[in-house]
Design an enzyme around this catalytic site. Structure first.
Site: not given
Ligand code: EPU
Length: 331
Positions: A158, A230, A326
């Protein structure tokens, strides 16, 4: 144009003292030559990663309306594209998928525009835009054209050189990408493969549909509920810190970064603090994805900041880990 509303996906009502939208490099060049630009100034894309702290921006907002997707080079294996920074990012992904070009499909449905994608190094489901970018074309505030090759962009999670304060003088006009014509997919992240279980054969349109389904099930539509995706980045911690946390939270999700570092999902930590689905005034933590802060209606930038500070503090008290926004805060 003066006193123009600035589009931002948080749905905050913010007016710019001056706004200039341009449809070509020449038009931008003429505007800069005339000395029309007044400090402060800010170049924006679709406003999907901005948090305005005040209801008025006392400066000039610049916005590219440069369109077009041009093939600049093509072989049997790959295609090179020059894309206007004002193209909607997801329209570009859709176009690539329909052409049968591989690489962008996991980045389906990310809001925003092509220029900002290269600044922010957008990423999702195991792909980052830096994997596709070959160079970034800019015009600087003094009207000079400068092209940054991919290895000059200092890409990281990012992050890019264009996010540094001293680089805000470069306005992205075109982004050059290289996509593949050879069939290949990245399906290992999260539930993508599961989503495709029923398919006889994996295809580009099916992968795009699966990603769209996953995103829509977790991420709120900014047209309905203001948000900037995010709100925080996922923190990267030392292996020692991760091992000590695992003792207390054996089910904690994580991603390997390198031999020394582990990335921990901030959304998971926020959920553990109990903030998921909770509101502070007119701002709330989204009930389906705790990494997303939403505007319940009529929130100001300060309401969102107040909530983000409360969430950061809660995460720090519980895990001893600092999480950082972010989204870009704009004074
Ligand atoms: N999780 C939870 N509770 C929540 C949210 C997430 O337990 O409320 C857990 C999920 O179960 C999973 C892990 O955290 O085990 C990761 O969750 P998720 O796959 O939804 O992704 P994230 O790490 O929360 C990142 C990116 C997103 C992107 C997703 C998928 C960043 C800051 N965000 O989110 O990007 O869509 O991975 O690759 O790296 C964005 O930048 O605006 C964005 C949406």
């Amino acid at each position: 144009m003066i006193n123009q509303l600035i589009h931002n996906t948080f749905g905050l009502k913010v007016v710019a003292a001056r706004m200039f939208e341009y449809g070509s490099e020449e038009e931008l060049g003429r505007f800069l030559e005339q000395g029309e630009i007044k400090a402060p100034f800010l170049h924006v894309g679709g406003g999907s990663n901005l948090l305005f702290l005040h209801d008025r921006y006392e400066g000039t907002i610049l916005h590219s309306l440069i369109k077009g997707i041009e093939v600049t080079h093509e072989t049997d294996a790959e295609v090179c594209l020059r894309v206007g920074s004002g193209e909607i990012w997801d329209d570009f992904v859709d176009y690539c998928v329909r052409q049968g070009w591989y690489g962008a499909e996991n980045l389906s449905l990310i809001p925003g525009e092509v220029g900002a994608s290269a600044v922010q190094n957008i990423g999702a489901y195991g792909v980052e835009v830096k994997d596709l970018v070959t160079s970034v074309e800019t015009i600087s505030v003094d009207g000079q054209k400068r092209i940054f090759q991919q290895d000059e962009c200092a890409y990281a999670y990012r992050d890019s050189i264009f996010k540094r304060p001293e680089m805000k003088i470069y306005f992205v006009t075109y982004v050059n990408f290289k996509l593949s014509k050879i069939e290949h997919y990245k399906l290992d992240y999260g539930t993508i493969r599961k989503q495709l279980d029923h398919a006889e054969k994996v295809t580009l349109p099916l992968v795009r549909e699966a990603i769209i389904r996953i995103r829509q099930s977790k991420l709120p539509d900014p047209q309905v509920l203001g948000n900037a995706g995010s709100f925080f980045t996922n923190p990267i911690v030392s292996r020692e810190k991760w091992q000590s946390l695992l003792k207390d939270y054996p089910d904690m999700p994580y991603y390997e970064v390198n031999a020394e570092h582990i990335k921990i999902p901030a959304g998971w930590m926020i959920e553990q603090t109990g903030w998921k689905g909770k509101a502070l005034g007119p701002a709330a933590v989204h009930d389906k994805q705790a990494l997303v802060l939403v505007n319940l209606g009529n929130a100001t930038g300060h309401d969102i900041v107040a909530l983000s500070e409360a969430v950061c503090q809660a995460v720090f008290s519980k895990f001893g880990i600092e999480i950082h926004p972010e989204v870009n805060f704009i004074e």
